[in-house]
Design an enzyme around this catalytic site. Structure first.
Site, PDB file in Angstrom:
ATOM      1  N   THR A 100       0.821  -1.215   0.000  1.00 48.45           N
ATOM      2  CA  THR A 100       0.000   0.000   0.000  1.00 48.45           C
ATOM      3  C   THR A 100       0.853   1.262   0.000  1.00 48.45           C
ATOM      4  O   THR A 100       0.523   2.251  -0.672  1.00 48.45           O
ATOM      5  CB  THR A 100      -0.939   0.003   1.216  1.00 48.45           C
ATOM      6  OG1 THR A 100      -1.744  -1.183   1.178  1.00 48.45           O
ATOM      7  CG2 THR A 100      -1.831   1.225   1.224  1.00 48.45           C
ATOM      8  N   SER A 139      -7.321  -1.159  -6.344  1.00 53.14           N
ATOM      9  CA  SER A 139      -6.893  -1.394  -4.974  1.00 53.14           C
ATOM     10  C   SER A 139      -5.442  -1.841  -5.010  1.00 53.14           C
ATOM     11  O   SER A 139      -4.982  -2.401  -6.027  1.00 53.14           O
ATOM     12  CB  SER A 139      -7.752  -2.490  -4.321  1.00 53.14           C
ATOM     13  OG  SER A 139      -7.167  -2.935  -3.119  1.00 53.14           O
ATOM     14  N   THR A 140      -4.722  -1.593  -3.943  1.00 51.60           N
ATOM     15  CA  THR A 140      -3.382  -2.176  -3.830  1.00 51.60           C
ATOM     16  C   THR A 140      -3.437  -3.669  -4.101  1.00 51.60           C
ATOM     17  O   THR A 140      -2.523  -4.245  -4.701  1.00 51.60           O
ATOM     18  CB  THR A 140      -2.814  -1.914  -2.425  1.00 51.60           C
ATOM     19  OG1 THR A 140      -2.662  -0.504  -2.230  1.00 51.60           O
ATOM     20  CG2 THR A 140      -1.477  -2.599  -2.225  1.00 51.60           C
ATOM     21  N   ASN A 141      -4.542  -4.275  -3.677  1.00 51.46           N
ATOM     22  CA  ASN A 141      -4.640  -5.730  -3.712  1.00 51.46           C
ATOM     23  C   ASN A 141      -4.683  -6.320  -5.111  1.00 51.46           C
ATOM     24  O   ASN A 141      -4.355  -7.494  -5.296  1.00 51.46           O
ATOM     25  CB  ASN A 141      -5.888  -6.178  -2.938  1.00 51.46           C
ATOM     26  CG  ASN A 141      -5.898  -5.646  -1.520  1.00 51.46           C
ATOM     27  OD1 ASN A 141      -4.910  -5.093  -1.049  1.00 51.46           O
ATOM     28  ND2 ASN A 141      -7.016  -5.801  -0.837  1.00 51.46           N
ATOM     29  N   THR A 187      35.243 -38.286 -13.177  1.00 48.65           N
ATOM     30  CA  THR A 187      34.082 -38.523 -12.330  1.00 48.65           C
ATOM     31  C   THR A 187      34.585 -38.733 -10.912  1.00 48.65           C
ATOM     32  O   THR A 187      35.653 -39.318 -10.716  1.00 48.65           O
ATOM     33  CB  THR A 187      33.282 -39.756 -12.798  1.00 48.65           C
ATOM     34  OG1 THR A 187      34.133 -40.901 -12.799  1.00 48.65           O
ATOM     35  CG2 THR A 187      32.715 -39.540 -14.202  1.00 48.65           C
ATOM     36  N   HIS A 188      33.838 -38.249  -9.925  1.00 49.06           N
ATOM     37  CA  HIS A 188      34.291 -38.277  -8.527  1.00 49.06           C
ATOM     38  C   HIS A 188      35.613 -37.525  -8.368  1.00 49.06           C
ATOM     39  O   HIS A 188      36.409 -37.833  -7.481  1.00 49.06           O
ATOM     40  CB  HIS A 188      34.457 -39.706  -8.008  1.00 49.06           C
ATOM     41  CG  HIS A 188      33.197 -40.507  -8.027  1.00 49.06           C
ATOM     42  ND1 HIS A 188      32.391 -40.653  -6.930  1.00 49.06           N
ATOM     43  CD2 HIS A 188      32.594 -41.191  -9.024  1.00 49.06           C
ATOM     44  CE1 HIS A 188      31.344 -41.409  -7.241  1.00 49.06           C
ATOM     45  NE2 HIS A 188      31.445 -41.739  -8.524  1.00 49.06           N
ATOM     46  N   SER A 318      45.660 -10.264  -7.975  1.00 44.67           N
ATOM     47  CA  SER A 318      46.181 -10.231  -6.610  1.00 44.67           C
ATOM     48  C   SER A 318      46.769  -8.870  -6.293  1.00 44.67           C
ATOM     49  O   SER A 318      47.359  -8.216  -7.160  1.00 44.67           O
ATOM     50  CB  SER A 318      47.259 -11.309  -6.425  1.00 44.67           C
ATOM     51  OG  SER A 318      47.867 -11.208  -5.163  1.00 44.67           O
ATOM     52  N   SER A 319      46.611  -8.465  -5.045  1.00 42.35           N
ATOM     53  CA  SER A 319      47.222  -7.219  -4.596  1.00 42.35           C
ATOM     54  C   SER A 319      48.677  -7.418  -4.185  1.00 42.35           C
ATOM     55  O   SER A 319      49.395  -6.436  -3.969  1.00 42.35           O
ATOM     56  CB  SER A 319      46.430  -6.672  -3.402  1.00 42.35           C
ATOM     57  OG  SER A 319      46.474  -7.593  -2.319  1.00 42.35           O
ATOM     58  N   LYS A 324      49.380 -12.490 -11.539  1.00 41.22           N
ATOM     59  CA  LYS A 324      48.340 -13.466 -11.234  1.00 41.22           C
ATOM     60  C   LYS A 324      47.007 -13.005 -11.825  1.00 41.22           C
ATOM     61  O   LYS A 324      46.634 -11.848 -11.696  1.00 41.22           O
ATOM     62  CB  LYS A 324      48.197 -13.637  -9.725  1.00 41.22           C
ATOM     63  CG  LYS A 324      47.332 -14.802  -9.282  1.00 41.22           C
ATOM     64  CD  LYS A 324      47.425 -14.969  -7.754  1.00 41.22           C
ATOM     65  CE  LYS A 324      46.763 -16.255  -7.288  1.00 41.22           C
ATOM     66  NZ  LYS A 324      45.311 -16.243  -7.459  1.00 41.22           N
ATOM     67  N   GLU A 331      33.734 -16.659 -10.785  1.00 43.54           N
ATOM     68  CA  GLU A 331      33.520 -16.458  -9.346  1.00 43.54           C
ATOM     69  C   GLU A 331      32.301 -15.573  -9.095  1.00 43.54           C
ATOM     70  O   GLU A 331      31.463 -15.865  -8.231  1.00 43.54           O
ATOM     71  CB  GLU A 331      34.772 -15.831  -8.731  1.00 43.54           C
ATOM     72  CG  GLU A 331      35.983 -16.741  -8.741  1.00 43.54           C
ATOM     73  CD  GLU A 331      37.287 -16.007  -8.461  1.00 43.54           C
ATOM     74  OE1 GLU A 331      38.293 -16.681  -8.222  1.00 43.54           O
ATOM     75  OE2 GLU A 331      37.297 -14.758  -8.502  1.00 43.54           O
TER      76      GLU A 331
END
Length: 470
Positions: A100, A139-141, A187-188, A318-319, A324, A331
Site C-alpha cells: 500500500t 486497490s493495492t490488492n 568422475t568423482h 592479486s594485490s 596473477k 567467481e
C-alpha cells in the site's frame, strides 16, 4: 529555508516539502519504514506507472473519470516512463503489507504532476485526487500483483532471455571449435574415460537451453492478470469492461499477450506464478554454479592445476602476487547464483504466508523476483561477453591428460576382462609404465588390436542418435 505545503489525510495534517511530488501517505511510510535504504527497482516503478496509464485510459474511455483529468494522468505517466521524477519513489522495499505504501507513492506522484499540468498547485487534491482519480476502480490488492507480473515480463523479455540465448549460442560455437580436442573425463574428481572438450561445452549449451524452455513455460502464468478485482476480487467499483480493456492496453504497452484472469479472487490470493518463475530461476542458478565451478577447475593453474582451458584474463588477480589472474567472471557468477537461491527461499516463504482474501507479503516478492531476474540476466550477459566468448583450449595439455589417464583401461574390459584390466591399471600406477606397455608386455593383446581399442578419437565419440543408426 525549506518551504512546505500542508496535506491532510484521515489521520490529520502534515507538512510536505513544497517541491515534493509525493504526498502525505508517502511521508508517513518514509517515517514508518527506515529499514534498508533500498528503494523500488526501476522496472517495478515502470510496471506500476504502466498500470496507472492503462487504468486512466480505460476509465476515460468508459466515462468513469473526466477526460481532462485522465489525459493529465496519462501525460504524467508518460513523463515518468521517459525517466522523469524517478527520485520521487522513495518508500523502502520493506514496508506495509501488500505494498500500500509504494502504491500510494505512485498515486500521489502522478496526481501531483497531473495537477501541475492542469495549472493547479501540488497537494490541491480536490481537482485530481490520488485515490478518487489516479486510483479509480483499483486497490493495492489487485494493482501490486499485476505490477509484479508486468515487471517480471519486462525483465525477462528485455534482457534475461536475450542474455541466456546469447550464452547458449556462444557455448554451441565453442563446442564446434573444440570438437576435435580430446581430454580426460573425470568422475568423482578422479580420472575417467576420454571425452571431447567440445562435447563438454555442448552439454552446457543443452543444459542452459533446457532451462530456457522451463523458464519460458513458467512465465506463461504471468500473462494472466487479476487487475480489476479491486479490494477482494469482486470487482467492486469497477466498470464491467474495465478489466478486459486494461489487460488489452497493458499487452500493447509491453508487447505481450495479456488477458484478464478467469477468477479474480484466485489471481489475488495465490502467489504461485511468482514461485514457479523463481523456482525455475533457482534451478538455472544451480546449474550455472556447476558450470562456473567447472570453468574454474579446467582453468586452474597455470603451473599446478589442470589448465585445460584458458579463461580470458580481465583484471589483475592479486594485490600482492604479480602476474596473477583469477577466474573472476566465473567467481562472480557463483555468488550471484547463491543470492538468487536465497531470494527464491524468501519468495517461497512469502507465498505460503497469505491469509484469506490476500497475501500481504507481496512487497518482498516484488523486489526479490525482479532482482533475481535482472541480476541473473546481467550475469549471463557479462559472463558470455567477458568469459565464454574468449575461452581457448590448451590442446597439448588436454591430450596429455587423456593419454595418461588410467581410465583408458576401461576400453580393455571386453578384451582382457575386468580383473586383468584392474591389475594392469594398478601396476601402471605403481611402476609408472604405460597401459599400452604393460598390456603388450603381458601379451594380453596384439599391438594392432591394442591400437584399435585405445583409439582416443573413437573412444571419445558420443553414441549415434536413433535416426543415425542403420
Amino acid at each position: 529555508m525549506t518551504e512546505y505545503r500542508i496535506e491532510t489525510d484521515s489521520m490529520g495534517d502534515r507538512q510536505i516539502p513544497a517541491n515534493a511530488y509525493y504526498g502525505i501517505q508517502t511521508l508517513r511510510a518514509m517515517e514508518n519504514f527506515p529499514i534498508s535504504g533500498h528503494q523500488p527497482l526501476p522496472t517495478y516503478i515502470e510496471a506500476c506507472v504502466l498500470i496507472k496509464k492503462a487504468t486512466a485510459t480505460a476509465n476515460r474511455e468508459l466515462d468513469c473519470i473526466p477526460a481532462d483529468i485522465s489525459e493529465a494522468i496519462i501525460a504524467a505517466a508518460d513523463e515518468i516512463l521517459a525517466g522523469q521524477l524517478r527520485d520521487q519513489f522513495v518508500v523502502d522495499i520493506y514496508q506495509a503489507g501488500a505494498g500500500t505504501s509504494h502504491h500510494m507513492n505512485v498515486n500521489e506522484v502522478l496526481a501531483n504532476r497531473a495537477l501541475e499540468r492542469l495549472g493547479e498547485e501540488k497537494g490541491s487534491y480536490h481537482k485530481v485526487s490520488p485515490n478518487d482519480h489516479v486510483n479509480y476502480g483499483q486497490s493495492t490488492n489487485d494493482v501490486i500483483p499485476t505490477a509484479i507480473r508486468i515487471a517480471a515480463l519486462l525483465a525477462l523479455h528485455r534482457q534475461f532471455f536475450p542474455a541466456l540465448e546469447a550464452s547458449i549460442a556462444t557455448l554451441n560455437r565453442k563446442a564446434e571449435e573444440f570438437q576435435d580436442v580430446v581430454k580426460s573425463g573425470r568422475t568423482h574428481m578422479q580420472d575417467a574415460v576420454p571425452v571431447r572438450l567440445g562435447e563438454d561445452f555442448r552439454a552446457w549449451a543443452v543444459i542452459l537451453n533446457d532451462h530456457l524452455r522451463r523458464i519460458r513455460y513458467a512465465s506463461e502464468d504471468l500473462h494472466i492478470l487479476g487487475l480489476g478485482g479491486s479490494a477482494s476480487g469482486t470487482g467492486l467499483n469497477t466498470h464491467p469492461r474495465y478489466r478486459f480493456r486494461c489487460a488489452e492496453l497493458l499487452g500493447e504497452y509491453i508487447g505481450q499477450p495479456l488477458k484478464s484472469a478467469p477468477h479474480l479472487m484466485a489471481a489475488m490470493q495465490s502467489l504461485s506464478p511468482f514461485v514457479a518463475v523463481s523456482g525455475s530461476l533457482r534451478n538455472l542458478a544451480q546449474d550455472l554454479v556447476k558450470i562456473s565451478h567447472d570453468l574454474r577447475l579446467m582453468d586452474s593453474g597455470p603451473k599446478t592445476g589442470l589448465k585445460e582451458i584458458q579463461l580470458p584474463p580481465v583484471q589483475p588477480g592479486s594485490s600482492i602476487m604479480p602476474g596473477k589472474y583469477n577466474p573472476v567472471m566465473a567467481e562472480m557468477t557463483s555468488m550471484v547464483c547463491f543470492q538468487v537461491m536465497g531470494l527464491d527461499q524468501a519468495i517461497a516463504l512469502c507465498a505460503q504466508a497469505g491469509q484469506l482474501e490476500l497475501n500481504v507479503m507481496m512487497p518482498l516478492v516484488a523486489y526479490d523476483l525482479i532482482h533475481s531476474i535482472e541480476i541473473l540476466g546481467n550475469t549471463l550477459e557479462a559472463l558470455n561477453r567477458r568469459c565464454l566468448a574468449g575461452i581457448s583450449a590448451n590442446r597439448d595439455r588436454c591430450l596429455a591428460y587423456a593419454e595418461g589417464s588410467l581410465a583408458l583401461v576401461t576400453a580393455l574390459n571386453p578384451h582382457i576382462g575386468y580383473l586383468n584390466a584392474a591389475a594392469v591399471a594398478k601396476e601402471s600406477l605403481n611402476t609408472g609404465k604405460s597401459l599400452r606397455e604393460l598390456v603388450l608386455e603381458k601379451e594380453l593383446m596384439s599391438e594392432a588390436k591394442l591400437a584399435e581399442v585405445l583409439d582416443l578419437e573413437k573412444m571419445s565419440q558420443l553414441p549415434p542418435s536413433l535416426e543415425e543408426l542403420p
